[in-house]
Design an enzyme around this catalytic site. Sequence first.
Site, mmCIF file in Angstrom:
data_model
loop_
_atom_site.group_PDB
_atom_site.id
_atom_site.type_symbol
_atom_site.label_atom_id
_atom_site.label_comp_id
_atom_site.label_asym_id
_atom_site.label_seq_id
_atom_site.Cartn_x
_atom_site.Cartn_y
_atom_site.Cartn_z
ATOM 1 N N ASP A 61 0.445 -0.919 0.097
ATOM 2 C CA ASP A 61 0.352 0.172 -0.215
ATOM 3 C C ASP A 61 0.782 1.225 0.206
ATOM 4 O O ASP A 61 0.318 2.092 0.430
ATOM 5 C CB ASP A 61 -0.853 -0.339 1.505
ATOM 6 C CG ASP A 61 -2.031 -1.049 1.449
ATOM 7 O OD1 ASP A 61 -3.056 -0.539 0.248
ATOM 8 O OD2 ASP A 61 -2.170 -1.965 1.463
ATOM 9 N N GLU A 66 0.065 9.352 0.739
ATOM 10 C CA GLU A 66 -0.571 10.547 1.204
ATOM 11 C C GLU A 66 -0.761 9.578 2.758
ATOM 12 O O GLU A 66 -0.612 10.719 3.692
ATOM 13 C CB GLU A 66 -1.752 10.917 0.889
ATOM 14 C CG GLU A 66 -2.713 12.121 1.655
ATOM 15 C CD GLU A 66 -4.711 11.868 1.063
ATOM 16 O OE1 GLU A 66 -3.954 13.272 0.900
ATOM 17 O OE2 GLU A 66 -5.294 11.372 1.083
ATOM 18 N N ASP A 67 -0.946 8.654 2.392
ATOM 19 C CA ASP A 67 -1.332 8.237 4.500
ATOM 20 C C ASP A 67 -0.096 8.716 5.233
ATOM 21 O O ASP A 67 -0.375 8.375 6.473
ATOM 22 C CB ASP A 67 -1.738 7.212 3.961
ATOM 23 C CG ASP A 67 -3.654 7.128 3.526
ATOM 24 O OD1 ASP A 67 -3.907 7.967 4.234
ATOM 25 O OD2 ASP A 67 -3.643 6.317 3.326
ATOM 26 N N ARG A 86 0.696 -1.757 7.868
ATOM 27 C CA ARG A 86 1.206 -0.660 6.306
ATOM 28 C C ARG A 86 2.087 0.203 7.507
ATOM 29 O O ARG A 86 2.933 1.771 7.526
ATOM 30 C CB ARG A 86 -0.042 0.773 6.457
ATOM 31 C CG ARG A 86 -1.248 0.265 5.031
ATOM 32 C CD ARG A 86 -1.533 1.459 4.847
ATOM 33 N NE ARG A 86 -0.932 2.388 3.948
ATOM 34 C CZ ARG A 86 -1.356 2.659 3.196
ATOM 35 N NH1 ARG A 86 -2.831 3.412 3.646
ATOM 36 N NH2 ARG A 86 -1.117 4.170 3.044
ATOM 37 N N ARG A 130 -8.984 5.229 10.956
ATOM 38 C CA ARG A 130 -7.828 4.645 10.453
ATOM 39 C C ARG A 130 -7.270 5.781 11.579
ATOM 40 O O ARG A 130 -5.610 5.582 11.905
ATOM 41 C CB ARG A 130 -7.104 5.108 9.125
ATOM 42 C CG ARG A 130 -7.412 3.847 7.771
ATOM 43 C CD ARG A 130 -7.364 2.372 8.947
ATOM 44 N NE ARG A 130 -7.284 1.585 7.689
ATOM 45 C CZ ARG A 130 -6.716 1.470 6.590
ATOM 46 N NH1 ARG A 130 -5.887 2.493 5.870
ATOM 47 N NH2 ARG A 130 -7.379 0.064 5.749
ATOM 48 N N HIS A 160 -11.734 7.165 5.196
ATOM 49 C CA HIS A 160 -10.982 8.763 5.144
ATOM 50 C C HIS A 160 -11.341 9.314 5.069
ATOM 51 O O HIS A 160 -12.474 9.256 4.589
ATOM 52 C CB HIS A 160 -9.500 8.620 4.950
ATOM 53 C CG HIS A 160 -8.499 7.539 4.778
ATOM 54 N ND1 HIS A 160 -8.085 6.616 3.992
ATOM 55 C CD2 HIS A 160 -7.964 7.305 5.909
ATOM 56 C CE1 HIS A 160 -7.264 5.790 4.019
ATOM 57 N NE2 HIS A 160 -6.842 6.156 5.604
ATOM 58 N N CYS A 248 -5.008 10.028 -2.240
ATOM 59 C CA CYS A 248 -4.245 9.496 -1.716
ATOM 60 C C CYS A 248 -2.995 9.077 -2.531
ATOM 61 O O CYS A 248 -1.657 8.295 -1.746
ATOM 62 C CB CYS A 248 -4.543 8.057 -0.993
ATOM 63 S SG CYS A 248 -5.282 7.058 -2.565
HETATM 64 C C1 CIR Z 1 -5.586 0.689 2.614
HETATM 65 O O1 CIR Z 1 -6.782 0.284 3.494
HETATM 66 O O2 CIR Z 1 -4.586 1.805 3.879
HETATM 67 C C2 CIR Z 1 -5.612 0.812 1.372
HETATM 68 N N1 CIR Z 1 -5.592 0.010 0.105
HETATM 69 C C3 CIR Z 1 -6.487 1.886 0.836
HETATM 70 C C4 CIR Z 1 -5.441 3.568 1.319
HETATM 71 C C5 CIR Z 1 -6.104 5.000 0.494
HETATM 72 N N2 CIR Z 1 -5.444 5.764 0.967
HETATM 73 C C6 CIR Z 1 -6.476 7.172 1.212
HETATM 74 O O3 CIR Z 1 -7.998 7.070 0.640
HETATM 75 N N3 CIR Z 1 -6.209 8.608 1.948
#
Ligand code: CIR
Length: 263
Positions: A61, A66-67, A86, A130, A160, A248
């Site tokens: 991931d 962005e996360d 993650r 999250r 999110h 993201c």
């Molecule tokens: C997750 O579930 O963490 C990733 N597959 C997708 C993250 C998407 N991030 C976001 O929208 N900021």
Amino acid sequence: MGPVALVREVTDSFTRCVTRRPAVPPLDPKRARHQHLRYRSALEMGGFEVRVVPGDEAHPDGCFIEDAAVVVGEAALIARPGHPSRLGESGPVADALSELVDIHTLDHGALDGGDVLQVGTTVFVGVGGRTDAAGAAGLEAFCGGMRRRPVRVPVESALHLKSGVTALDESSVLWHPDSCDRAVFAGLRVVAVESDDPEAANVVRLPDGRILLGAAHHRVADQLAGLGYGVVACDTSEFARADGGLTCLSIRLRHLPSQSLRR
Ligand code: CIR
């Protein structure tokens, strides 16, 4: 220097991304890479200098960069992703950011960059998905030193906060009714997307003022054009299958010092 966007390579392990529903057929890294290149081009055409952070097969991931961090002004807070798989993504992202801004690190709690929405000098933080209360508190402490006003927003069904609400400019948001309580945006213009189009409100504001939106969301394109925004569409459907939107896939640094001493 001008606005910079960090993106992160899509790895072969993309097939093992975290998904809320099983991906059928399996996620396709080749298709995702193709779409990623188009996304990068759209960012460049809109005025970002794009920098690419190397991928890491151990972190499927990671391309949802962005996360991993939140940039406010000329400082970055390295986040602590709320999904256990993650944790550990952020090292190379912090390295890339350290060439551009000051680095701060969240030392406890959970915070995903996708839960942080900046509009003008207000920093909205989605809590309940999250991101937890401790992560939000860490972000609030960080904002305190940056002359920003943090506002907590309960998030219930969305992955999110920004899955369902993003900024159009310094005083307007694009909002899906299921994302959060509209009242938190009092004082801002709220443009609502159709309720049957839940992913339509996840858009990226480009430095040239145009709005980058998902290719499938024609009604929003028309809606925004009608309000006077320039729009540009990009297909990120393979990432959507892994619950990711347009925002993201990048960390956007809009307000860098005119001369970066860190390059
Ligand atoms: C997750 O579930 O963490 C990733 N597959 C997708 C993250 C998407 N991030 C976001 O929208 N900021």
